[in-house]
Design a protein around this motif. Structure first.
Motif, PDB file in Angstrom:
ATOM      1  N   LEU A 141      -6.820   4.267   1.457  1.00 26.76           N
ATOM      2  CA  LEU A 141      -5.589   3.525   1.716  1.00 26.76           C
ATOM      3  C   LEU A 141      -5.182   3.644   3.177  1.00 26.76           C
ATOM      4  CD1 LEU A 141      -3.422   4.279  -1.439  1.00 26.76           C
ATOM      5  CD2 LEU A 141      -4.341   2.066  -0.758  1.00 26.76           C
ATOM      6  N   GLU A 142      -5.323   4.816   3.736  1.00 23.92           N
ATOM      7  CA  GLU A 142      -4.971   5.012   5.151  1.00 23.92           C
ATOM      8  C   GLU A 142      -5.917   4.213   6.059  1.00 23.92           C
ATOM      9  OE1 GLU A 142      -2.709   5.892   8.229  1.00 23.92           O
ATOM     10  OE2 GLU A 142      -2.202   6.321   6.151  1.00 23.92           O
ATOM     11  N   GLU A 143      -7.204   4.173   5.709  1.00 20.54           N
ATOM     12  CA  GLU A 143      -8.158   3.373   6.490  1.00 20.54           C
ATOM     13  C   GLU A 143      -7.791   1.891   6.441  1.00 20.54           C
ATOM     14  OE1 GLU A 143     -12.102   4.053   5.008  1.00 20.54           O
ATOM     15  OE2 GLU A 143     -11.957   6.224   5.323  1.00 20.54           O
ATOM     16  N   VAL A 144      -7.447   1.411   5.251  1.00 24.81           N
ATOM     17  CA  VAL A 144      -7.069   0.001   5.099  1.00 24.81           C
ATOM     18  C   VAL A 144      -5.799  -0.288   5.890  1.00 24.81           C
ATOM     19  CG1 VAL A 144      -6.280  -1.748   3.456  1.00 24.81           C
ATOM     20  CG2 VAL A 144      -8.240  -0.301   2.899  1.00 24.81           C
ATOM     21  N   ARG A 145      -4.831   0.621   5.814  1.00 26.55           N
ATOM     22  CA  ARG A 145      -3.585   0.440   6.565  1.00 26.55           C
ATOM     23  C   ARG A 145      -3.870   0.320   8.064  1.00 26.55           C
ATOM     24  NH1 ARG A 145       1.837   2.746   6.423  1.00 26.55           N
ATOM     25  NH2 ARG A 145       1.289   3.908   4.584  1.00 26.55           N
ATOM     26  N   GLU A 146      -4.686   1.201   8.592  1.00 24.08           N
ATOM     27  CA  GLU A 146      -5.012   1.162  10.020  1.00 24.08           C
ATOM     28  C   GLU A 146      -5.758  -0.107  10.386  1.00 24.08           C
ATOM     29  OE1 GLU A 146      -7.080   4.843  10.706  1.00 24.08           O
ATOM     30  OE2 GLU A 146      -5.271   6.047  10.376  1.00 24.08           O
ATOM     31  N   LEU A 147      -6.672  -0.512   9.526  1.00 23.57           N
ATOM     32  CA  LEU A 147      -7.436  -1.732   9.778  1.00 23.57           C
ATOM     33  C   LEU A 147      -6.527  -2.957   9.799  1.00 23.57           C
ATOM     34  CD1 LEU A 147     -10.317  -2.911  10.111  1.00 23.57           C
ATOM     35  CD2 LEU A 147     -10.357  -3.171   7.634  1.00 23.57           C
ATOM     36  N   VAL A 148      -5.613  -3.031   8.832  1.00 19.22           N
ATOM     37  CA  VAL A 148      -4.696  -4.164   8.758  1.00 19.22           C
ATOM     38  C   VAL A 148      -3.752  -4.174   9.956  1.00 19.22           C
ATOM     39  CG1 VAL A 148      -2.741  -5.101   7.459  1.00 19.22           C
ATOM     40  CG2 VAL A 148      -4.833  -4.457   6.274  1.00 19.22           C
ATOM     41  N   GLU A 149      -3.246  -3.016  10.330  1.00 15.77           N
ATOM     42  CA  GLU A 149      -2.347  -2.952  11.486  1.00 15.77           C
ATOM     43  C   GLU A 149      -3.059  -3.383  12.762  1.00 15.77           C
ATOM     44  OE1 GLU A 149      -0.928   1.085  11.373  1.00 15.77           O
ATOM     45  OE2 GLU A 149       0.858   0.522  10.250  1.00 15.77           O
ATOM     46  N   LEU A 190       0.838  -1.207   0.000  1.00 15.76           N
ATOM     47  CA  LEU A 190       0.000   0.000   0.000  1.00 15.76           C
ATOM     48  C   LEU A 190       0.871   1.255   0.000  1.00 15.76           C
ATOM     49  CD1 LEU A 190      -2.828  -1.014   2.498  1.00 15.76           C
ATOM     50  CD2 LEU A 190      -3.014  -0.743   0.020  1.00 15.76           C
ATOM     51  N   ASP A 191       1.961   1.225   0.758  1.00 19.63           N
ATOM     52  CA  ASP A 191       2.882   2.369   0.782  1.00 19.63           C
ATOM     53  C   ASP A 191       3.477   2.616  -0.604  1.00 19.63           C
ATOM     54  OD1 ASP A 191       2.545   3.061   3.433  1.00 19.63           O
ATOM     55  OD2 ASP A 191       4.236   1.842   4.127  1.00 19.63           O
ATOM     56  N   MET A 192       3.872   1.532  -1.292  1.00 24.76           N
ATOM     57  CA  MET A 192       4.449   1.688  -2.633  1.00 24.76           C
ATOM     58  C   MET A 192       3.414   2.265  -3.603  1.00 24.76           C
ATOM     59  SD  MET A 192       7.068  -1.583  -3.152  1.00 24.76           S
ATOM     60  CE  MET A 192       5.855  -2.458  -4.035  1.00 24.76           C
ATOM     61  N   ILE A 193       2.174   1.797  -3.508  1.00 22.14           N
ATOM     62  CA  ILE A 193       1.110   2.317  -4.376  1.00 22.14           C
ATOM     63  C   ILE A 193       0.878   3.795  -4.094  1.00 22.14           C
ATOM     64  CG2 ILE A 193      -1.369   2.200  -4.880  1.00 22.14           C
ATOM     65  CD1 ILE A 193      -1.118  -0.873  -4.359  1.00 22.14           C
ATOM     66  N   ALA A 194       0.793   4.142  -2.812  1.00 21.77           N
ATOM     67  CA  ALA A 194       0.567   5.539  -2.438  1.00 21.77           C
ATOM     68  C   ALA A 194       1.713   6.425  -2.922  1.00 21.77           C
ATOM     69  CB  ALA A 194       0.394   5.652  -0.927  1.00 21.77           C
ATOM     70  N   ASP A 195       2.950   5.950  -2.765  1.00 24.12           N
ATOM     71  CA  ASP A 195       4.104   6.727  -3.229  1.00 24.12           C
ATOM     72  C   ASP A 195       4.065   6.925  -4.742  1.00 24.12           C
ATOM     73  OD1 ASP A 195       5.061   6.963  -0.650  1.00 24.12           O
ATOM     74  OD2 ASP A 195       6.580   5.391  -0.877  1.00 24.12           O
ATOM     75  N   ALA A 196       3.756   5.848  -5.473  1.00 21.34           N
ATOM     76  CA  ALA A 196       3.698   5.945  -6.929  1.00 21.34           C
ATOM     77  C   ALA A 196       2.613   6.917  -7.368  1.00 21.34           C
ATOM     78  CB  ALA A 196       3.461   4.569  -7.537  1.00 21.34           C
ATOM     79  N   LEU A 197       1.460   6.850  -6.708  1.00 18.56           N
ATOM     80  CA  LEU A 197       0.375   7.759  -7.058  1.00 18.56           C
ATOM     81  C   LEU A 197       0.734   9.198  -6.722  1.00 18.56           C
ATOM     82  CD1 LEU A 197      -2.708   5.644  -5.949  1.00 18.56           C
ATOM     83  CD2 LEU A 197      -2.040   6.224  -8.287  1.00 18.56           C
ATOM     84  N   THR A 198       1.420   9.401  -5.601  1.00 21.64           N
ATOM     85  CA  THR A 198       1.838  10.750  -5.208  1.00 21.64           C
ATOM     86  C   THR A 198       2.771  11.347  -6.255  1.00 21.64           C
ATOM     87  OG1 THR A 198       1.628  10.230  -2.866  1.00 21.64           O
ATOM     88  CG2 THR A 198       3.023  12.090  -3.429  1.00 21.64           C
ATOM     89  N   LYS A 199       3.701  10.537  -6.753  1.00 22.28           N
ATOM     90  CA  LYS A 199       4.676  11.015  -7.739  1.00 22.28           C
ATOM     91  C   LYS A 199       4.040  11.276  -9.103  1.00 22.28           C
ATOM     92  CE  LYS A 199       8.513   8.803  -5.417  1.00 22.28           C
ATOM     93  NZ  LYS A 199       9.406   7.653  -5.380  1.00 22.28           N
ATOM     94  N   SER A 200       2.972  10.540  -9.416  1.00 18.76           N
ATOM     95  CA  SER A 200       2.396  10.646 -10.753  1.00 18.76           C
ATOM     96  C   SER A 200       1.165  11.543 -10.827  1.00 18.76           C
ATOM     97  CB  SER A 200       2.038   9.255 -11.278  1.00 18.76           C
ATOM     98  OG  SER A 200       0.978   8.711 -10.507  1.00 18.76           O
ATOM     99  N   ARG A 201       0.732  12.089  -9.719  1.00 23.86           N
ATOM    100  CA  ARG A 201      -0.539  12.821  -9.727  1.00 23.86           C
ATOM    101  C   ARG A 201      -0.436  14.204 -10.325  1.00 23.86           C
ATOM    102  NH1 ARG A 201      -0.608  16.452  -5.540  1.00 23.86           N
ATOM    103  NH2 ARG A 201       0.780  15.964  -3.833  1.00 23.86           N
ATOM    104  N   GLY A 202       0.760  14.740 -10.475  1.00 26.94           N
ATOM    105  CA  GLY A 202       0.898  16.056 -11.079  1.00 26.94           C
ATOM    106  C   GLY A 202       0.582  17.167 -10.096  1.00 26.94           C
ATOM    107  N   ALA A 203       0.319  18.343 -10.627  1.00 23.93           N
ATOM    108  CA  ALA A 203       0.134  19.532  -9.797  1.00 23.93           C
ATOM    109  C   ALA A 203      -1.229  19.560  -9.098  1.00 23.93           C
ATOM    110  CB  ALA A 203       0.320  20.782 -10.641  1.00 23.93           C
ATOM    111  N   ALA A 204      -2.251  19.091  -9.762  1.00 25.08           N
ATOM    112  CA  ALA A 204      -3.606  19.183  -9.196  1.00 25.08           C
ATOM    113  C   ALA A 204      -3.951  17.919  -8.423  1.00 25.08           C
ATOM    114  CB  ALA A 204      -4.617  19.384 -10.313  1.00 25.08           C
ATOM    115  N   MET A 205      -4.483  18.091  -7.205  1.00 28.51           N
ATOM    116  CA  MET A 205      -4.912  16.931  -6.411  1.00 28.51           C
ATOM    117  C   MET A 205      -6.425  16.806  -6.563  1.00 28.51           C
ATOM    118  SD  MET A 205      -4.405  15.993  -2.401  1.00 28.51           S
ATOM    119  CE  MET A 205      -2.922  15.057  -2.495  1.00 28.51           C
TER     120      MET A 205
END
Length: 112
Positions: A88-96, A62-77
């Motif tokens: 993704l953050e909800e899933v991370r917390e649930l899994v932890e 999930l961290d790798m996916i989030a990082d890749a999306l952050t790098k590829s999202r461009g200027a506009a969020m």
């Protein structure tokens, strides 16, 4: 004082009936690969039935996916990106908090 058993003496055992010719094919593969027949069978089973990913493995993915999306999202969020990031953050917390949720029953089982 009793001797400590070999690991192979404490592992699960299961007798299997093999179709005609399969034993010979396993023996040939084991010989070609420099393994025992047992090791060849265990290897084939492990390849077909890999262990489920750990909570740590899923979080890392999930961290790798989030990082890749952050790098590829461009200027506009976009709002889609924001919702995905929050999910993704909800899933991370649930899994932890609940690593046992990652154990998925095999297809075709009725555990409802």
């Amino acid at each position: 004082m009793s001797k400590k058993p070999f690991p192979s003496q404490t592992q699960d055992r299961f007798i299997v009936r093999l179709p005609d010719g399969l034993r010979d094919r396993i023996a040939a593969a084991a010989k070609a690969n420099g393994r025992s027949m047992n090791s060849e069978i265990v290897r084939a089973l492990m390849l077909h039935f890999p262990p489920p990913p750990s909570a740590e493995d899923i979080i890392a993915e999930l961290d790798m996916i989030a990082d890749a999306l952050t790098k590829s999202r461009g200027a506009a969020m976009s709002s889609v990106w924001q919702r995905l990031q929050a999910r993704l953050e909800e899933v991370r917390e649930l899994v932890e908090a609940n690593p046992s949720l990652l154990i998925i029953p095999p297809a075709g089982t009725d555990d409802d």
